[in-house]
Design a protein around this motif. Structure first.
Motif, mmCIF file in Angstrom:
data_model
loop_
_atom_site.group_PDB
_atom_site.id
_atom_site.type_symbol
_atom_site.label_atom_id
_atom_site.label_comp_id
_atom_site.label_asym_id
_atom_site.label_seq_id
_atom_site.Cartn_x
_atom_site.Cartn_y
_atom_site.Cartn_z
ATOM 1 N N TYR A 6 0.810 -1.217 0.000
ATOM 2 C CA TYR A 6 0.000 0.000 0.000
ATOM 3 C C TYR A 6 0.844 1.267 0.000
ATOM 4 N N THR A 7 2.112 1.182 0.395
ATOM 5 C CA THR A 7 2.966 2.360 0.393
ATOM 6 C C THR A 7 3.670 2.565 -0.949
ATOM 7 N N LEU A 8 3.648 1.582 -1.815
ATOM 8 C CA LEU A 8 4.273 1.702 -3.127
ATOM 9 C C LEU A 8 3.292 2.407 -4.061
ATOM 10 N N ASN A 9 3.405 3.727 -4.126
ATOM 11 C CA ASN A 9 2.380 4.510 -4.800
ATOM 12 C C ASN A 9 2.882 5.342 -5.976
ATOM 13 N N ARG A 10 4.159 5.205 -6.372
ATOM 14 C CA ARG A 10 4.699 5.959 -7.500
ATOM 15 C C ARG A 10 5.419 5.001 -8.436
ATOM 16 N N LYS A 11 5.435 5.331 -9.702
ATOM 17 C CA LYS A 11 6.164 4.537 -10.692
ATOM 18 C C LYS A 11 7.545 5.174 -10.911
ATOM 19 N N VAL A 12 8.571 4.327 -10.999
ATOM 20 C CA VAL A 12 9.931 4.787 -11.256
ATOM 21 C C VAL A 12 10.578 3.891 -12.312
ATOM 22 N N THR A 13 11.640 4.409 -12.916
ATOM 23 C CA THR A 13 12.463 3.633 -13.833
ATOM 24 C C THR A 13 13.890 3.674 -13.317
ATOM 25 N N ILE A 14 14.530 2.527 -13.246
ATOM 26 C CA ILE A 14 15.918 2.440 -12.809
ATOM 27 C C ILE A 14 16.778 2.292 -14.053
ATOM 28 N N GLU A 15 17.826 3.144 -14.142
ATOM 29 C CA GLU A 15 18.666 3.182 -15.332
ATOM 30 C C GLU A 15 20.135 2.973 -14.972
ATOM 31 N N GLN A 16 20.878 2.387 -15.910
ATOM 32 C CA GLN A 16 22.305 2.129 -15.728
ATOM 33 C C GLN A 16 23.080 2.890 -16.789
ATOM 34 N N ARG A 17 24.226 3.440 -16.385
ATOM 35 C CA ARG A 17 25.070 4.192 -17.330
ATOM 36 C C ARG A 17 25.713 3.243 -18.332
ATOM 37 N N SER A 18 25.698 3.658 -19.596
ATOM 38 C CA SER A 18 26.317 2.894 -20.670
ATOM 39 C C SER A 18 27.243 3.832 -21.431
ATOM 40 N N ALA A 19 28.496 3.462 -21.544
ATOM 41 C CA ALA A 19 29.466 4.301 -22.245
ATOM 42 C C ALA A 19 29.760 3.710 -23.622
ATOM 43 N N ASP A 20 29.547 4.519 -24.644
ATOM 44 C CA ASP A 20 29.827 4.122 -26.022
ATOM 45 C C ASP A 20 30.805 5.104 -26.633
ATOM 46 N N LYS A 21 31.348 4.749 -27.784
ATOM 47 C CA LYS A 21 32.232 5.658 -28.507
ATOM 48 C C LYS A 21 31.477 6.295 -29.663
ATOM 49 N N ASP A 22 31.682 7.585 -29.824
ATOM 50 C CA ASP A 22 31.105 8.309 -30.949
ATOM 51 C C ASP A 22 31.793 7.814 -32.224
ATOM 52 N N PRO A 23 31.019 7.372 -33.237
ATOM 53 C CA PRO A 23 31.646 6.821 -34.447
ATOM 54 C C PRO A 23 32.433 7.849 -35.263
ATOM 55 N N ASP A 24 32.062 9.126 -35.178
ATOM 56 C CA ASP A 24 32.739 10.151 -35.968
ATOM 57 C C ASP A 24 33.997 10.685 -35.290
ATOM 58 N N TYR A 25 33.922 10.934 -33.974
ATOM 59 C CA TYR A 25 35.016 11.597 -33.278
ATOM 60 C C TYR A 25 35.797 10.677 -32.338
ATOM 61 N N GLY A 26 35.264 9.514 -32.013
ATOM 62 C CA GLY A 26 35.955 8.588 -31.134
ATOM 63 C C GLY A 26 35.903 8.955 -29.661
ATOM 64 N N THR A 27 35.110 9.945 -29.316
ATOM 65 C CA THR A 27 34.992 10.351 -27.914
ATOM 66 C C THR A 27 33.956 9.489 -27.202
ATOM 67 N N GLN A 28 34.054 9.471 -25.875
ATOM 68 C CA GLN A 28 33.113 8.685 -25.083
ATOM 69 C C GLN A 28 31.783 9.418 -24.970
ATOM 70 N N VAL A 29 30.701 8.695 -25.215
ATOM 71 C CA VAL A 29 29.351 9.239 -25.107
ATOM 72 C C VAL A 29 28.623 8.431 -24.038
ATOM 73 N N ASP A 30 28.186 9.113 -22.980
ATOM 74 C CA ASP A 30 27.458 8.438 -21.912
ATOM 75 C C ASP A 30 25.968 8.457 -22.200
ATOM 76 N N ALA A 31 25.327 7.341 -21.958
ATOM 77 C CA ALA A 31 23.882 7.222 -22.123
ATOM 78 C C ALA A 31 23.341 6.434 -20.936
ATOM 79 N N TRP A 32 22.056 6.586 -20.663
ATOM 80 C CA TRP A 32 21.409 5.844 -19.580
ATOM 81 C C TRP A 32 20.436 4.849 -20.190
ATOM 82 N N VAL A 33 20.620 3.579 -19.830
ATOM 83 C CA VAL A 33 19.825 2.482 -20.381
ATOM 84 C C VAL A 33 18.901 1.948 -19.288
#
Length: 85
Positions: A6-33
């Motif tokens: 009864y106390t669980l009354n809000r919806k949430v999403t849990i996300e994890q950081r994902s680090a990828d490389k930019d295909p054009d510049y080769g820099t690290q791009v952080d995203a949340w999955v």
């Protein structure tokens, strides 16, 4: 049904950081999955809290919350929570 349900009354999403490389510049791009989407949680204000901070000359509004969910394997402290609504 347990009393906790009864106390669980809000919806949430849990996300994890994902680090990828930019295909054009080769820099690290952080995203949340999403790891767990639209799960029920109890969201509480954490008191006392400071609602504003100044970082590098920019005012940032923050509001600390305490989020409680039912046990889920694989959830770690380095993940972030997005509160819906």
């Amino acid at each position: 049904m347990s009393a906790l349900a009864y106390t669980l009354n809000r919806k949430v999403t849990i996300e994890q950081r994902s680090a990828d490389k930019d295909p054009d510049y080769g820099t690290q791009v952080d995203a949340w999955v999403p790891v767990a989407a639209n799960i029920w949680a109890e969201v509480q204000d954490v008191l006392p809290s400071k609602s504003e901070a100044v970082k590098q000359g920019i005012r940032i509004g923050t509001q600390q919350k305490r989020v409680r969910i039912r046990y889920r394997a694989g959830i770690t402290a380095d993940m972030r929570v997005t509160i819906h609504g």
